[in-house]
Design an enzyme around this catalytic site. Structure first.
Site, PDB file in Angstrom:
ATOM      1  N   HIS A 415       4.725  -5.718  10.980  1.00 40.15           N
ATOM      2  CA  HIS A 415       4.133  -5.965   9.777  1.00 40.15           C
ATOM      3  C   HIS A 415       2.682  -5.419   9.574  1.00 40.15           C
ATOM      4  CE1 HIS A 415       4.893  -7.494   6.017  1.00 40.15           C
ATOM      5  NE2 HIS A 415       5.686  -8.527   6.278  1.00 40.15           N
ATOM      6  N   ASP A 419       4.447  -2.761   4.739  1.00 36.42           N
ATOM      7  CA  ASP A 419       4.912  -4.121   4.026  1.00 36.42           C
ATOM      8  C   ASP A 419       6.560  -4.284   3.958  1.00 36.42           C
ATOM      9  OD1 ASP A 419       5.672  -2.496   1.893  1.00 36.42           O
ATOM     10  OD2 ASP A 419       3.889  -2.878   0.832  1.00 36.42           O
TER      11      ASP A 419
END
Length: 444
Positions: A415, A419
């Site tokens: 992450h 995104d």
């Protein structure tokens, strides 16, 4: 008189400090040639056959199969040479040129003026132009060859003139400093035995290791490939904030396209190769996922080439061979490379270079009969595509309920590099290519 030389476990590269003896390739009493493999060992990277730099008769082996040895530990001893034909014991005319002895013989050979000597004062036989060069490991020989260094120009600092990695690196540094290629050593070098070390203090007994595991049960050491995998997975789980998204896709058309390709003749195309081709096309659209994170510089490094790893289960544990420059290969080339690396994984002959340097991993866990998974990312990569089994299921196709061949796709991603929108876009594009292979044609 034969001389007994000791061959130690060499530096196998990649920062490895130990190896496990898997299989002896010679027995005591066997005659071995120079650079003949004598033992097969397993490191944290791969299985490796270790060649011996001496030729002669094996007089001893050190370590049973399954024993773990550190780099520098004795592997075998080899008796080289034979009695002189003229009846004299002096000299080493029948000893393989370039190899002396690690022990002082009963009668020492006379040292001629200007001749190099070993640490114990014995003369070291000079290398002839056509003769073999005593080098501690094939990696050292390769290092010299890649840098255009003639090993015959060096005098090794190892026992009896054995050329070590440090000797080659020193010669290369010296050449770089002087801005020239390495020149032959003008004068032979005399080695002086170092003074005897002072007696070392007796170390304190180590504290007993406390274990929270029950006393009973079967214990399997985490070493070799399994140990390396355990360390890497633990590091990945500690350092990477991962997330997973998944989607069901109708793979009916992809399977039909593959069947049509294979019916047309020529080499058969594997399903894994088609999925890999889809992966590289998706990474071209979403290059953020072909990245690594440099935490020291606090930067995301986006990579230019796609070196595609794929998970392969073997008897020695999970390994991830890497297909180099997968983005530049077609389906036929990918099929051939997958087959080659899979066979090497099965036989344990993958090299360290074939197990490192991946930038993205494709995990076909469907071969185990499961639909989905949330795998651990192969550190230091940023993402992994998972593919489940392809099976017939009810599916709404063109407005009607039909039985179609469905597959579950999952993407586990770091992450920090992107995104959910980027990850979802990547996975959706992969699913579109699976459902409509014609979408992929636009990127070929």
């Amino acid at each position: 008189m034969a001389q007994v030389l000791e061959f130690k476990l060499p530096d196998l590269g990649e920062g490895l400090t130990e190896a496990e003896i898997v299989r002896w390739l010679v027995q005591v009493g066997d005659v071995v040639a120079i650079d003949q493999p004598v033992v097969e060992v397993e490191t944290a990277k791969a299985m490796v056959e270790v060649p011996c730099p001496y030729g002669g008769v094996v007089t001893a082996r050190f370590g049973e199969e399954g024993t773990e040895l550190p780099v520098g530990a004795p592997l075998i001893t080899v008796a080289v040479g034979a009695p002189a034909t003229d009846g004299e014991s002096e000299g080493s005319g029948n000893v393989l040129v370039g190899y002396g002895t690690s022990e002082a013989p009963a009668r020492r050979r006379r040292v001629r003026p200007g001749e190099p000597v070993s640490a114990n004062g014995d003369a070291v036989a000079r290398e002839v132009a056509e003769g073999p060069v005593p080098v501690i490991s094939p990696l050292v020989r390769r290092l010299a060859r890649q840098n255009g260094l003639d090993l015959r120009e060096l005098h090794g600092s190892g026992p009896d003139g054995l050329i070590l990695r440090a000797d080659v690196e020193y010669a290369l540094r010296a050449a770089q400093v002087h801005g020239r290629t390495v020149q032959p050593v003008a004068e032979p070098r005399t080695q002086v035995a170092p003074p005897a070390p002072a007696p070392a203090a007796v170390p304190a007994a180590p504290a007993p290791v406390r274990s929270s595991a029950p006393a009973g049960g079967m214990r399997t050491p985490l070493k070799g490939v399994r140990g390396a995998v355990a360390d890497k997975l633990s590091r990945s789980r500690r350092e990477i904030p991962d997330a997973t998204c998944w989607v069901d896709a109708d793979a009916t058309e992809l399977m039909r396209a593959r069947a049509a390709m294979n019916a047309a003749g020529g080499p058969k195309i594997s399903l894994l190769a088609l999925l890999a081709r889809i992966c590289t096309a998706a990474l071209a659209r979403f290059p953020e996922l072909n990245s690594t994170v440099d935490m020291e510089a606090r930067e995301v490094v986006q990579l230019d080439q796609v070196h595609l790893g794929f998970a392969a289960q073997t008897e020695r544990g999970l390994v991830v061979p890497v297909v180099r420059d997968a983005h530049a290969r077609d389906a036929e080339s990918l099929t051939a490379e997958f087959a080659r690396l899979t066979e090497a994984a099965r036989t344990g002959t993958l090299t360290p270079a074939e197990l490192t340097g991946g930038t993205f991993t494709l995990n076909n866990y469907g071969v185990f009969g499961v639909d989905g998974s949330t795998p651990i990312i192969n550190h230091p990569e940023a993402a992994m595509l998972g593919v489940g089994r392809i099976i017939p299921k009810p599916w709404v196709h063109e407005g009607e309920l039909a039985v179609r061949r469905l597959v579950e796709l999952s993407l586990t991603f770091d992450h920090r590099v992107c995104d959910g929108g980027t990850a979802g876009g990547f996975l959706r594009y992969v699913a579109d290519c699976v459902e409509q292979p014609a979408v992929l044609v636009r990127t070929l």
